[in-house]
Design an enzyme around this catalytic site. Sequence first.
Site, PDB file in Angstrom:
ATOM      1  CB  ILE A 188      -0.758   0.270   0.915  1.00 25.71           C
ATOM      2  CG1 ILE A 188      -2.080  -1.291   1.162  1.00 25.71           C
ATOM      3  CG2 ILE A 188      -1.881   1.431   1.230  1.00 25.71           C
ATOM      4  CD1 ILE A 188      -2.884  -1.233   2.413  1.00 25.71           C
ATOM      5  CE  LYS A 243      13.963  -4.290  11.033  1.00 26.27           C
ATOM      6  NZ  LYS A 243      12.861  -5.538  12.054  1.00 26.27           N
ATOM      7  CB  THR A 275      10.468  -6.543   6.504  1.00 22.19           C
ATOM      8  OG1 THR A 275       9.116  -6.433   6.073  1.00 22.19           O
ATOM      9  CG2 THR A 275      10.267  -5.382   7.719  1.00 22.19           C
ATOM     10  CB  ALA A 288       1.673  -1.888   9.986  1.00 22.59           C
ATOM     11  CB  SER A 316      -0.412  -6.163   6.966  1.00 25.69           C
ATOM     12  OG  SER A 316       0.919  -6.952   6.134  1.00 25.69           O
ATOM     13  CB  THR A 341      -6.634  -3.465   9.272  1.00 26.69           C
ATOM     14  OG1 THR A 341      -7.679  -4.110   8.780  1.00 26.69           O
ATOM     15  CG2 THR A 341      -6.105  -3.605  10.674  1.00 26.69           C
ATOM     16  CD  GLU A 383      -7.617  -8.905   8.525  1.00 31.73           C
ATOM     17  OE1 GLU A 383      -7.568  -9.630   9.323  1.00 31.73           O
ATOM     18  OE2 GLU A 383      -6.811  -8.430   7.656  1.00 31.73           O
ATOM     19  CE1 TYR A 389      -1.832  -6.024  10.464  1.00 34.18           C
ATOM     20  CE2 TYR A 389      -4.035  -7.244   9.778  1.00 34.18           C
ATOM     21  CZ  TYR A 389      -3.187  -6.746   9.173  1.00 34.18           C
ATOM     22  OH  TYR A 389      -2.833  -5.266   9.482  1.00 34.18           O
ATOM     23  CE  LYS A 398      -2.489  -1.891  11.310  1.00 30.69           C
ATOM     24  NZ  LYS A 398      -1.673  -0.259  11.036  1.00 30.69           N
ATOM     25  CG  ASN A 417      -5.745  -1.950   0.036  1.00 32.15           C
ATOM     26  OD1 ASN A 417      -5.442  -1.257  -0.064  1.00 32.15           O
ATOM     27  ND2 ASN A 417      -6.163  -1.767   0.909  1.00 32.15           N
TER      28      ASN A 417
END
Length: 377
Positions: free
Chosen positions: A12, A33, A35, A82, A84, A133, A135, A186, A190, A216
């Site tokens: 995103i 970072k 990752t 984050a 995710s 999110t 969620e 997760y 968040k 998304n």
Amino acid sequence: MKLLVTGGAGFIGSAVIRHIINNTNDEVVNLDKLTYAGNLESLAEVSDSERYTFEQVDICNRAEVDRVLAQHQPDAIMHLAAESHVDRSIDGPAEFIETNIVGTYTLLEATRQYWHALEGNKKTNFRFHHISTDEVYGDLPHPSDVQEEGVKLPSPPAGEGQGERGKAGELPMFTEQTPYAPSSPYSASKASSDHLVRAWHRTYGLPVLLTNCSNNYGPYHFPEKLIPLMILNALEGKPLPVYGKGDQIRDWLYVEDHARALCKVVKEGQVGETYNIGGHNEKQNIEVVHTLCDILQELRPQEKSYRDLITTVTDRPGHDRRYAIDASKIEKELGWAPEETFETGIRKTVQWYLDNLDWCQRVQDGTYQRERLGAAG
């Protein structure tokens, strides 16, 4: 404006940066970072712009975050950094706690110090936009629930905008007032970060904005997620693993529509407010997989149907059954609505993966080979 985007090399975040550089005159500082899920190739088309700068920094590193803020003097922060992936959070929750909670706390404290030192319009107009999110809300009643005798669907609370589909007796949707009830490590991490952001606004006066989005999809999505995983497995003739019955329902939002919404919120949103962002596309997971198979059959035909590759696997522990976003607030107050239907967005997405298989291979090398994650319970 000069915008600091955390997690800007992610799915995103990179869409947000591409949108800003391609459609505005704003400057962007990308703090990431890098990752496994962060990839600078996602920004290749804008990386040569004089308005783009990259800083490889971990949001948990307070000294480096302080340096970036002091050096670049952003007018707003869009916080997308984050961990995710739900399945990864089941296998290893510690990284999610560290990045999503401790990292957000670190960033908030660095931002608070930076903001306090600002003066005049620079301070008045500063914004901290936290991207989250749907969620965090848990899950919603599923259509199959109404078929069970004795099940009564709840009416929306008085005064809450539920949209046309949230009337009494119909399936409810998430609004900005929906209580939090996260199900996974997760979503719990968040939810925690959301609470921190609101607390820093209430206690310290930090000018914050929050957004909660639905699922998304689109270009540059890391292949552990449902849609790219299915596309790539299908092209290689591998099984298409569907959790349980595949009847879990998600609201699907094209990532470029989401990027437009985020940029509108950071510039026009009211401080302290939350905006839910959805695509108006509720689909069962199995419907999504069938659609992908049918588009692939059209664009990359083969003798045997791609649908024959679909296999069912043991469901994810604690799997939420249904998400649905009521995005009427952002449409009414800020004038945003998605431009892509699911049909147009998913076709663009499949075509992008067909055209960019080399990108898919490179981002997976040495990090992820589409193995099952999150099976532990």
